[in-house]
Design a protein around this motif. Structure first.
Motif, PDB file in Angstrom:
ATOM      1  N   HIS A 175      58.638  38.219 120.927  1.00 55.47           N
ATOM      2  CA  HIS A 175      57.280  38.430 120.272  1.00 55.47           C
ATOM      3  C   HIS A 175      56.377  37.863 121.114  1.00 55.47           C
ATOM      4  O   HIS A 175      56.432  36.723 121.579  1.00 55.47           O
ATOM      5  N   LYS A 176      55.038  38.463 121.012  1.00 53.45           N
ATOM      6  CA  LYS A 176      53.946  37.843 121.806  1.00 53.45           C
ATOM      7  C   LYS A 176      52.626  38.019 120.905  1.00 53.45           C
ATOM      8  O   LYS A 176      52.486  38.926 120.273  1.00 53.45           O
ATOM      9  N   ASN A 210      58.488  44.188 127.738  1.00 49.99           N
ATOM     10  CA  ASN A 210      58.593  45.395 127.224  1.00 49.99           C
ATOM     11  C   ASN A 210      57.377  46.474 126.895  1.00 49.99           C
ATOM     12  O   ASN A 210      57.372  47.476 126.735  1.00 49.99           O
ATOM     13  N   ASP A 211      56.443  45.707 126.755  1.00 48.24           N
ATOM     14  CA  ASP A 211      55.279  46.224 125.857  1.00 48.24           C
ATOM     15  C   ASP A 211      54.347  46.722 127.032  1.00 48.24           C
ATOM     16  O   ASP A 211      53.258  47.383 126.712  1.00 48.24           O
ATOM     17  N   PHE A 212      54.560  45.959 128.373  1.00 46.79           N
ATOM     18  CA  PHE A 212      53.798  46.212 129.382  1.00 46.79           C
ATOM     19  C   PHE A 212      52.161  45.735 129.100  1.00 46.79           C
ATOM     20  O   PHE A 212      51.418  45.852 129.774  1.00 46.79           O
ATOM     21  N   GLU A 213      52.187  44.815 128.037  1.00 48.15           N
ATOM     22  CA  GLU A 213      50.685  44.058 127.922  1.00 48.15           C
ATOM     23  C   GLU A 213      50.553  43.236 129.098  1.00 48.15           C
ATOM     24  O   GLU A 213      49.441  43.031 129.457  1.00 48.15           O
ATOM     25  N   GLN A 232      64.083  41.087 119.853  1.00 54.09           N
ATOM     26  CA  GLN A 232      62.881  41.344 120.290  1.00 54.09           C
ATOM     27  C   GLN A 232      62.232  40.014 120.754  1.00 54.09           C
ATOM     28  O   GLN A 232      62.424  39.016 120.177  1.00 54.09           O
ATOM     29  N   LYS A 253      63.683  42.308 130.326  1.00 54.12           N
ATOM     30  CA  LYS A 253      63.485  43.373 129.827  1.00 54.12           C
ATOM     31  C   LYS A 253      62.658  43.244 128.646  1.00 54.12           C
ATOM     32  O   LYS A 253      61.586  43.993 128.210  1.00 54.12           O
TER      33      LYS A 253
END
Length: 420
Positions: free
Chosen positions: A212-213, A251-254, A210, A247
């Motif tokens: 992270h953001k 991955n979260d499209f934020e 993962q 990807k």
């Protein structure tokens, strides 16, 4: 930029994903030149266990874009003065990599004319020495058959081996070119050079699960073993795995992925065969690009030759959806590139046992690497680098470190691209 929690063992100024030659070079410069506490993470048990270790490690300046010529010319000088670059003493306790300066040749014909004309115009502009050899000189020096066989064909093509009476006009030779004998040792030297800083921390046998953001900015990664590492900067230098890391980052499209160029792992084969029986040891074979036949070659030792494909139209490109599914077995591609090279060098002994390597390149649609920031603050990329960027490894580390430091301090790279 550097957060207070960097004092904790699981917090860093930057995280580099991938410890191949490019990733390790970036890690070195971030730690040594910029003073960043840097984690360099790799799924393999040591540096350069992936595509770097299979590199033909050729240093050449033949390119049709001037920036590529500039960076490869600078890279050559770094390898030429390698011990000074990595600040390791020759003959000390650490073995250091060696540049074999044998020169590079591009054969000149109608198919290669545009490429060579463009390259040599840049050589003149930048003061890169080169010389021209006639077809007669090349035939005498190396025993090459310089008839035109192209365009390149597969061996099952009925026209394979047919040639015109027209010959190559000769070749362009760059004496300040060659290859690095051990690309894995290069990367080990880069790692060793980073150690005195105390800022470079290598983490092996771990994958990233993962990215992270926090508040729309990079905030670190989670490893396969569950460890959470914090950092405001993540650099994707994952080689053939780069698309998977991209990807994860988006991955979260934020934040939308605005990349117009993508990367894919490409399966490649390089053959290892005996030198031609008419090889003259007084005339050292240079690295050679043969666009007419769609191959390149370089000596591998005093008795062996490496032959690779130059991605001609006749050779299907085998892209992989999953780099872990690479088939390591040699296929009929080996025979195709060896037989094509044997048209030029008829005295190559074709062995019964096919030797060579199977590996992956990380490539973009235009075969040009991506050294850039992304639309995610703190996420950077040094990707699409396999196949032709090993020669630029020393320069890319410094380039990326400068780009990262400048952008993290507010530089508007999008509207005023960094000049390095």
């Amino acid at each position: 930029m550097i957060r207070s929690r960097v004092l904790y063992s699981n917090a860093y100024d930057a995280i580099v994903i991938g410890s191949g030659a490019i990733g390790t070079s970036i890690g070195l410069q971030l730690a040594k030149s910029k003073g960043f506490k840097t984690a360099i993470i790799d799924k393999n048990p040591a540096v350069a266990y992936g595509s770097t270790s299979y590199s033909s490690a050729i240093t050449r300046t033949f390119y049709s874009a001037i920036d590529s010529v500039k960076i490869s010319w600078e890279g050559f000088h770094c390898y030429q003065n390698w011990n000074d670059f990595v600040e390791l003493k020759k003959g000390g306790t650490t073995s250091t990599a060696t540049l074999k300066q044998i020169g590079a040749m591009a054969l000149h014909c109608d198919a290669s004319n545009s490429f060579i004309t463009q390259s040599t115009s840049y050589f003149k502009q930048l003061g890169i020495p080169f010389e021209r050899f006639s077809a007669e000189e090349l035939e005498k020096k190396y025993g090459w058959n310089l008839h035109i066989f192209g365009p390149p064909k597969r061996i099952d093509d009925p026209q394979f081996g047919s040639f015109s009476e027209k010959k190559h006009t000769g070749g362009v030779f760059c004496p300040q070119s060659g290859y690095v004998i051990d690309p894995q040792l290069v990367t080990q030297n880069l790692k060793k050079s980073s150690e005195p800083s105390g800022k470079a921390h290598f983490i092996f046998s771990q994958t990233i699960t993962q990215i992270h953001k926090r508040s729309g900015k990079i905030d670190g990664v989670t490893l396969r073993n569950g460890d959470r590492l914090y950092a405001p900067i993540v650099i994707n230098a994952a080689g053939p795995y780069s698309s998977l890391i991209t990807k994860l980052a988006f991955n979260d499209f934020e934040i939308p992925n605005d990349m117009k160029i993508t990367t894919k792992p490409l399966r490649v084969e390089v053959a290892n065969v005996p030198l031609p029986t008419n090889y003259n040891p007084k005339e050292v074979y240079p690295c050679c690009l043969d666009i007419d036949l769609g191959v390149y070659w370089r000596p591998e030792s005093e008795s062996r030759l490496l032959i690779g494909g130059a991605e001609p139209e006749c050779d299907p490109l085998e892209f992989l959806e999953d780099p872990d599914q690479l088939d390591p077995n040699i296929t009929d591609q080996w025979k195709n590139i060896v037989y094509r090279a044997a048209l030029r060098m008829p005295e190559i002994p074709i062995p019964n046992v096919q030797k060579g390597i199977v590996a992956m390149y990380d490539v973009t649609e235009d075969w040009t690497p991506i050294y850039d920031k992304s639309s995610i603050p703190g996420y950077y990329m040094a990707i699409g680098t396999s196949g032709n960027q090993f020669k630029n490894t020393p320069v890319v580390g410094s380039l990326m470190a400068e780009l990262i430091e400048r952008c993290e301090n507010g530089y508007d790279h999008d509207n005023d691209p960094l000049q390095f």
